[in-house]
Scaffold this motif. Structure first.
Motif, PDB file in Angstrom:
ATOM      1  N   TRP A 150      26.282  10.746 -20.744  1.00  0.00           N
ATOM      2  CA  TRP A 150      27.167   9.611 -21.280  1.00  0.00           C
ATOM      3  C   TRP A 150      26.502   8.531 -21.573  1.00  0.00           C
ATOM      4  O   TRP A 150      27.198   7.356 -21.996  1.00  0.00           O
ATOM      5  CB  TRP A 150      28.075   9.411 -20.033  1.00  0.00           C
ATOM      6  CG  TRP A 150      28.881  10.473 -19.690  1.00  0.00           C
ATOM      7  CD1 TRP A 150      28.974  11.170 -18.442  1.00  0.00           C
ATOM      8  CD2 TRP A 150      29.933  10.923 -20.147  1.00  0.00           C
ATOM      9  NE1 TRP A 150      29.769  12.007 -18.218  1.00  0.00           N
ATOM     10  CE2 TRP A 150      30.564  11.977 -19.403  1.00  0.00           C
ATOM     11  CE3 TRP A 150      30.637  10.605 -21.719  1.00  0.00           C
ATOM     12  CZ2 TRP A 150      31.628  12.766 -19.955  1.00  0.00           C
ATOM     13  CZ3 TRP A 150      31.748  11.489 -21.668  1.00  0.00           C
ATOM     14  CH2 TRP A 150      32.232  12.347 -21.150  1.00  0.00           C
ATOM     15  N   HIS A 152      24.305   7.442 -24.175  1.00  0.00           N
ATOM     16  CA  HIS A 152      24.400   7.397 -25.505  1.00  0.00           C
ATOM     17  C   HIS A 152      23.115   6.584 -25.916  1.00  0.00           C
ATOM     18  O   HIS A 152      23.344   6.074 -27.154  1.00  0.00           O
ATOM     19  CB  HIS A 152      25.766   6.842 -25.894  1.00  0.00           C
ATOM     20  CG  HIS A 152      27.040   7.473 -25.921  1.00  0.00           C
ATOM     21  ND1 HIS A 152      27.418   7.986 -24.597  1.00  0.00           N
ATOM     22  CD2 HIS A 152      27.642   8.037 -26.529  1.00  0.00           C
ATOM     23  CE1 HIS A 152      28.473   8.881 -24.827  1.00  0.00           C
ATOM     24  NE2 HIS A 152      28.525   9.013 -26.171  1.00  0.00           N
ATOM     25  N   TYR A 155      22.048   8.080 -29.214  1.00  0.00           N
ATOM     26  CA  TYR A 155      23.189   7.876 -30.177  1.00  0.00           C
ATOM     27  C   TYR A 155      23.162   6.335 -30.725  1.00  0.00           C
ATOM     28  O   TYR A 155      23.099   6.209 -31.981  1.00  0.00           O
ATOM     29  CB  TYR A 155      24.590   8.144 -29.350  1.00  0.00           C
ATOM     30  CG  TYR A 155      25.685   7.687 -30.327  1.00  0.00           C
ATOM     31  CD1 TYR A 155      26.299   8.550 -31.457  1.00  0.00           C
ATOM     32  CD2 TYR A 155      26.594   6.709 -29.960  1.00  0.00           C
ATOM     33  CE1 TYR A 155      27.337   8.159 -32.026  1.00  0.00           C
ATOM     34  CE2 TYR A 155      27.417   6.328 -30.432  1.00  0.00           C
ATOM     35  CZ  TYR A 155      28.046   6.970 -31.776  1.00  0.00           C
ATOM     36  OH  TYR A 155      29.314   6.671 -32.394  1.00  0.00           O
ATOM     37  N   ASP A 204      20.431  13.911 -26.077  1.00  0.00           N
ATOM     38  CA  ASP A 204      21.498  13.101 -25.962  1.00  0.00           C
ATOM     39  C   ASP A 204      22.589  13.884 -26.167  1.00  0.00           C
ATOM     40  O   ASP A 204      22.672  14.485 -27.163  1.00  0.00           O
ATOM     41  CB  ASP A 204      21.499  11.787 -26.765  1.00  0.00           C
ATOM     42  CG  ASP A 204      22.567  10.816 -26.417  1.00  0.00           C
ATOM     43  OD1 ASP A 204      23.766  11.134 -26.256  1.00  0.00           O
ATOM     44  OD2 ASP A 204      22.302   9.751 -26.428  1.00  0.00           O
ATOM     45  N   HIS A 206      25.325  13.132 -27.232  1.00  0.00           N
ATOM     46  CA  HIS A 206      26.239  12.757 -28.444  1.00  0.00           C
ATOM     47  C   HIS A 206      25.235  12.716 -29.585  1.00  0.00           C
ATOM     48  O   HIS A 206      24.343  11.858 -29.741  1.00  0.00           O
ATOM     49  CB  HIS A 206      26.646  11.485 -28.512  1.00  0.00           C
ATOM     50  CG  HIS A 206      27.832  11.237 -29.227  1.00  0.00           C
ATOM     51  ND1 HIS A 206      27.505  11.225 -30.695  1.00  0.00           N
ATOM     52  CD2 HIS A 206      28.922  10.769 -29.340  1.00  0.00           C
ATOM     53  CE1 HIS A 206      28.865  11.106 -31.469  1.00  0.00           C
ATOM     54  NE2 HIS A 206      29.519  10.614 -30.586  1.00  0.00           N
ATOM     55  N   GLU A 208      23.253  12.194 -32.965  1.00  0.00           N
ATOM     56  CA  GLU A 208      23.270  11.210 -34.210  1.00  0.00           C
ATOM     57  C   GLU A 208      21.805  10.870 -34.377  1.00  0.00           C
ATOM     58  O   GLU A 208      21.491  10.572 -35.708  1.00  0.00           O
ATOM     59  CB  GLU A 208      24.076  10.042 -33.570  1.00  0.00           C
ATOM     60  CG  GLU A 208      23.700   8.642 -34.441  1.00  0.00           C
ATOM     61  CD  GLU A 208      24.307   8.607 -35.868  1.00  0.00           C
ATOM     62  OE1 GLU A 208      23.683   7.953 -36.744  1.00  0.00           O
ATOM     63  OE2 GLU A 208      25.122   9.537 -36.205  1.00  0.00           O
ATOM     64  N   TYR A 246      31.519  20.731 -25.299  1.00  0.00           N
ATOM     65  CA  TYR A 246      31.660  19.442 -25.383  1.00  0.00           C
ATOM     66  C   TYR A 246      30.405  18.648 -25.764  1.00  0.00           C
ATOM     67  O   TYR A 246      30.485  17.667 -26.651  1.00  0.00           O
ATOM     68  CB  TYR A 246      32.373  18.510 -24.183  1.00  0.00           C
ATOM     69  CG  TYR A 246      32.548  17.199 -24.353  1.00  0.00           C
ATOM     70  CD1 TYR A 246      33.685  16.751 -25.026  1.00  0.00           C
ATOM     71  CD2 TYR A 246      31.806  16.288 -23.672  1.00  0.00           C
ATOM     72  CE1 TYR A 246      33.874  15.265 -25.065  1.00  0.00           C
ATOM     73  CE2 TYR A 246      31.956  14.740 -23.776  1.00  0.00           C
ATOM     74  CZ  TYR A 246      33.048  14.446 -24.417  1.00  0.00           C
ATOM     75  OH  TYR A 246      33.120  13.139 -24.607  1.00  0.00           O
ATOM     76  N   CYS A 247      29.401  18.893 -25.304  1.00  0.00           N
ATOM     77  CA  CYS A 247      27.887  18.228 -25.503  1.00  0.00           C
ATOM     78  C   CYS A 247      27.205  18.987 -26.549  1.00  0.00           C
ATOM     79  O   CYS A 247      26.032  18.824 -26.319  1.00  0.00           O
ATOM     80  CB  CYS A 247      27.320  18.293 -23.967  1.00  0.00           C
ATOM     81  SG  CYS A 247      28.057  17.303 -22.726  1.00  0.00           S
ATOM     82  N   HIS A 262      33.464  18.641 -28.950  1.00  0.00           N
ATOM     83  CA  HIS A 262      33.749  17.181 -29.437  1.00  0.00           C
ATOM     84  C   HIS A 262      33.604  17.181 -31.054  1.00  0.00           C
ATOM     85  O   HIS A 262      32.254  17.621 -31.233  1.00  0.00           O
ATOM     86  CB  HIS A 262      32.789  16.407 -28.962  1.00  0.00           C
ATOM     87  CG  HIS A 262      33.344  14.843 -29.020  1.00  0.00           C
ATOM     88  ND1 HIS A 262      32.761  14.281 -30.144  1.00  0.00           N
ATOM     89  CD2 HIS A 262      33.689  13.864 -28.605  1.00  0.00           C
ATOM     90  CE1 HIS A 262      33.250  12.858 -30.338  1.00  0.00           C
ATOM     91  NE2 HIS A 262      33.750  12.841 -29.231  1.00  0.00           N
ATOM     92  N   ARG A 265      30.447  14.843 -32.512  1.00  0.00           N
ATOM     93  CA  ARG A 265      29.337  15.551 -31.783  1.00  0.00           C
ATOM     94  C   ARG A 265      28.751  16.756 -32.702  1.00  0.00           C
ATOM     95  O   ARG A 265      27.677  16.794 -33.207  1.00  0.00           O
ATOM     96  CB  ARG A 265      29.120  15.646 -30.517  1.00  0.00           C
ATOM     97  CG  ARG A 265      29.680  14.443 -29.830  1.00  0.00           C
ATOM     98  CD  ARG A 265      29.816  14.853 -28.098  1.00  0.00           C
ATOM     99  NE  ARG A 265      30.373  13.428 -27.564  1.00  0.00           N
ATOM    100  CZ  ARG A 265      29.797  13.351 -26.267  1.00  0.00           C
ATOM    101  NH1 ARG A 265      28.688  13.761 -25.649  1.00  0.00           N
ATOM    102  NH2 ARG A 265      30.288  12.320 -25.684  1.00  0.00           N
ATOM    103  N   ASP A 315      38.174  17.253 -29.407  1.00  0.00           N
ATOM    104  CA  ASP A 315      37.423  18.541 -29.765  1.00  0.00           C
ATOM    105  C   ASP A 315      38.245  19.572 -30.634  1.00  0.00           C
ATOM    106  O   ASP A 315      39.548  19.070 -30.810  1.00  0.00           O
ATOM    107  CB  ASP A 315      37.187  19.339 -28.316  1.00  0.00           C
ATOM    108  CG  ASP A 315      38.020  19.897 -27.716  1.00  0.00           C
ATOM    109  OD1 ASP A 315      39.256  19.670 -27.845  1.00  0.00           O
ATOM    110  OD2 ASP A 315      37.762  20.707 -26.900  1.00  0.00           O
ATOM    111  N   CYS A 407      34.619   2.638 -32.663  1.00  0.00           N
ATOM    112  CA  CYS A 407      33.664   3.346 -33.291  1.00  0.00           C
ATOM    113  C   CYS A 407      34.056   3.638 -34.763  1.00  0.00           C
ATOM    114  O   CYS A 407      33.283   3.634 -35.771  1.00  0.00           O
ATOM    115  CB  CYS A 407      33.231   4.600 -32.950  1.00  0.00           C
ATOM    116  SG  CYS A 407      34.598   5.568 -32.443  1.00  0.00           S
TER     117      CYS A 407
END
Length: 649
Positions: A150, A152, A155, A204, A206, A208, A246-247, A262, A265, A315, A407
């Motif tokens: 969480w 980030h 990210y 991470d 997320h 990016e 999700y991750c 997600h 992601r 998601d 975002c």
């Protein structure tokens, strides 16, 4: 750093190097000078980007940087550890805008001063060892790298790197690039596989930073950044975050068979997969990118190009799970889809990827910004029901000035500010036009420049005139994408004679010849009105149709249909649809007028189910003229219900 020069590069968000293994490369020095996208980008430049500073101030993002830099006292402001990314995305947008303004000879004094001020603030907040995240530096979090699920931090680092690359390419200056390089070097010293001597073996949750590190490698020539990006991509799917979809940790990307978890992601990760395939030439990565793109496009993409079926966890749903009023379709997910598809288009040269870019740009992405650039949608449903009650906020179907999780707005700003780089490409033997906008585009043929100008009112009309402005005097190929939706077209010379030497090739029309300066061909896409149905496995819209014209998806809005809502409206497909040019409406749109009625459904008391069929014939309802507007323009007038998919007789 081997490529940091004092002069700006012509490259945009993707700068392929001489060893990049792609079929296509982005066109050099593209410009958009008039028409639909020029108007949207003007709003971005004159309304969105200038107001960004005010909104970042009011939301506390800049306060947090000052807090960490030691020039402001108080507490961290905001609810999320990724507040910094809003600043970085704004910096990226402003940097691309600076480059365009300077190239056009416009005054950049005010924007330059604002950008310089924010860059100085970012640099002042950076720790001596290169680390930078105001949430953890201010003591809000429990410690650096303590919460990779969480926190980030990577990210945030990715968006900082992308802003720095944009600033360097647009201005030639290195102040922000130096901050990004220092942070990237710190990350490289902290993260690595077990046995590497680095303290953390993880990633991470997320994605990016992966695609950002590839671009930093392209900008600096430092292979450590490419290797680090590859390490992070490879680490996904091995249980670092409990094998959670999700991750993006359920299955390694080379083994994945479907997009999941997600949506943003997933697609940021897949953009990095395409980038790494381009730089390493690894077939397994290219195959994974193509396989997962197809799974997304064929089974998990809405008609608008939007992706993300679930509000819960933002998601993807199951295959063909494509709801309407509960469609999430986050604006950021549309942007991520465009980024992934464009990279796959460059990697493979295949037109289908740019088909999806077009659909998403004109519909799922653009709906996220109001026509005046003053308010936003975080989610982009395909229906708003009668009686909908929703206040402001991230998940509302009403436009909002800004968000608690902001975002999307600066993400829209950075894509619009760099949009010209997504429109055309070159392959060394000519130029390919992927998207149609009035402007000028440069490619290459056997080492010599080839330049074309485009004049079009697309998508209002389907006429696209292409004129050769520079040609080497040897044969080269002009390639025009034939959109997937188009069934009829003409391709003629300026004098009206048919272009005879055209070859159709999997979504491309290719004209190879020795071109002369001044040669013009006119490509006209027939924009017949279309009623489309979904795959029968899409339960949410069975028995319904949607209206399309050219690349645009249409919707009904309650404001155009007084006397009631839209939940009972039925389209009469026996009456032909008619297109009407409405320069007075929504900044100038082509509407679609049809016939229908509102069903008269008797009240049956407290229970909404009955054994007999609900009456749905014109005899049981009131006749109604239906007016459909482009989906991207909805929610710009009175609030009310909206519907893309329409029940039919």
């Amino acid at each position: 750093m081997s490529r940091t020069s004092s002069t700006p590069s012509a490259a945009g968000p993707i700068r392929l190097g001489p060893r990049s293994r792609t079929v296509l490369r982005p066109a050099a020095a593209p410009t958009v000078t008039a028409g639909f996208w020029h108007d949207r980008r003007t709003v971005n430049a004159e309304a969105c980007i200038p107001q960004g500073i005010e909104l970042l101030e009011s939301a506390g993002n800049l306060h947090n940087l000052r807090l960490v830099a030691g020039t402001r006292s108080g507490a961290f402001e905001g609810d999320y550890p990724f507040q910094d990314t809003d600043v970085y995305k704004w910096l990226e947008a402003a940097s691309w805008q600076l480059g365009q303004d300077a190239a056009a000879g416009r005054d950049t004094t005010v924007l330059t001063a604002e950008v310089d001020r924010i860059i100085a603030l970012v640099a002042a907040a950076q720790a001596e060892d290169g680390y930078l995240n105001t949430w953890f530096q201010s003591g809000k979090g429990e410690g650096r790298w303590s919460d990779l699920r969480w926190g980030h931090e990577l990210y945030c680092a990715g968006h900082l790197i992308q802003a720095a690359v944009a600033h360097h390419r647009s201005t030639g200056r290195t102040e922000l690039l130096a901050v990004a390089v220092k942070f990237a070097d710190h990350i490289d010293a902290v993260f690595g596989p077990e046995g590497s001597g680095r303290p953390i073996d993880g990633f991470d949750a997320h994605p990016e930073v992966e695609t950002a590190l590839v671009e930093l490698y392209r900008e600096t020539g430092e292979t450590r950044y490419l290797d680090l990006a590859g390490y992070f991509v490879d680490r996904h799917g091995h249980g670092v975050h409990g094998h959670e979809a999700y991750c993006q940790d359920r299955v390694p990307v080379r083994e994945a068979q479907n997009v999941e978890g997600h949506a943003v992601r997933q697609l940021y990760l897949l953009a990095a997969v395409a980038d790494l395939a381009a730089e390493t030439g690894e077939p397994a990565l290219a195959e994974a990118g193509a396989r997962l793109w197809h799974a997304m496009a064929a089974t998990k993409t809405h008609l608008t190009g939007g992706v993300g079926a679930h509000h819960d966890e933002e998601d993807f749903g199951d295959p063909y799970e494509l709801p309407n009023e509960r469609a999430y379709c986050e604006t950021c997910a549309a942007i991520a889809s465009i980024q992934f598809s464009w990279r796959m288009a460059l990697l493979t040269g295949e037109a289908r990827y740019s088909d999806l870019v077009e659909r998403t740009l004109f519909n799922g992405f653009l709906a996220g910004m109001s026509l005046d650039g003053e308010s936003w949608l975080y989610v982009n449903p395909l229906a708003v029901r009668d009686g909908y009650v929703g206040g402001g906020g991230d998940h509302s179907s009403r436009r909002t000035r800004w968000f608690r999780c902001a975002c999307c707005p600066p993400n829209v700003m950075r894509l619009l500010a760099s949009l010209e780089h997504y429109l055309a490409s070159t392959d060394g033997s000519g130029i390919q036009l992927h998207q149609y906008a009035t402007g000028r585009f440069q490619g290459e043929a056997d080492g010599s420049p080839v330049v074309v100008s485009v004049d079009t009112e697309y998508p209002r009309t389907g006429r696209i005139a292409v004129t050769v402005e520079e040609s080497p005097g040897t044969p080269w190929t002009l390639s025009l994408r034939l959109p997937q939706w188009c069934t009829e077209y003409t391709l003629v010379h300026a004098d009206g004679t048919t272009v005879a030497d055209v070859v159709g090739d999997d979504g491309w029309l290719r004209v190879a010849r020795e071109w002369a300066v001044g040669d013009t061909i006119v490509f006209t896409l027939e924009q017949a009105l279309r009623l489309v149905r979904a795959d029968p496995r899409v339960d949410a819209v069975r028995g319904c149709v949607a209206i399309e014209r050219g690349p645009l998806v249409y919707c009904l809005e309650q404001v155009d249909h007084p006397g009631g809502g839209l939940d009972d409206v039925v389209l009469d497909t026996g009456v032909p649809l008619v297109a009407k040019d409405r320069p007075d409406l929504l900044g100038g749109v082509v509407t679609v007028v049809g016939a229908g009625y509102r069903r008269s459904i008797p009240d049956v008391g407290w229970w909404p189910y009955r054994p007999e069929a609900i009456p749905d014939s014109p005899a049981t309802g009131s006749a109604l003229e239906l007016t459909a507007v482009p989906y991207h323009a909805w929610a710009n007038r009175a609030t009310g219900s909206m519907r893309v998919w329409l029940p039919v007789t």
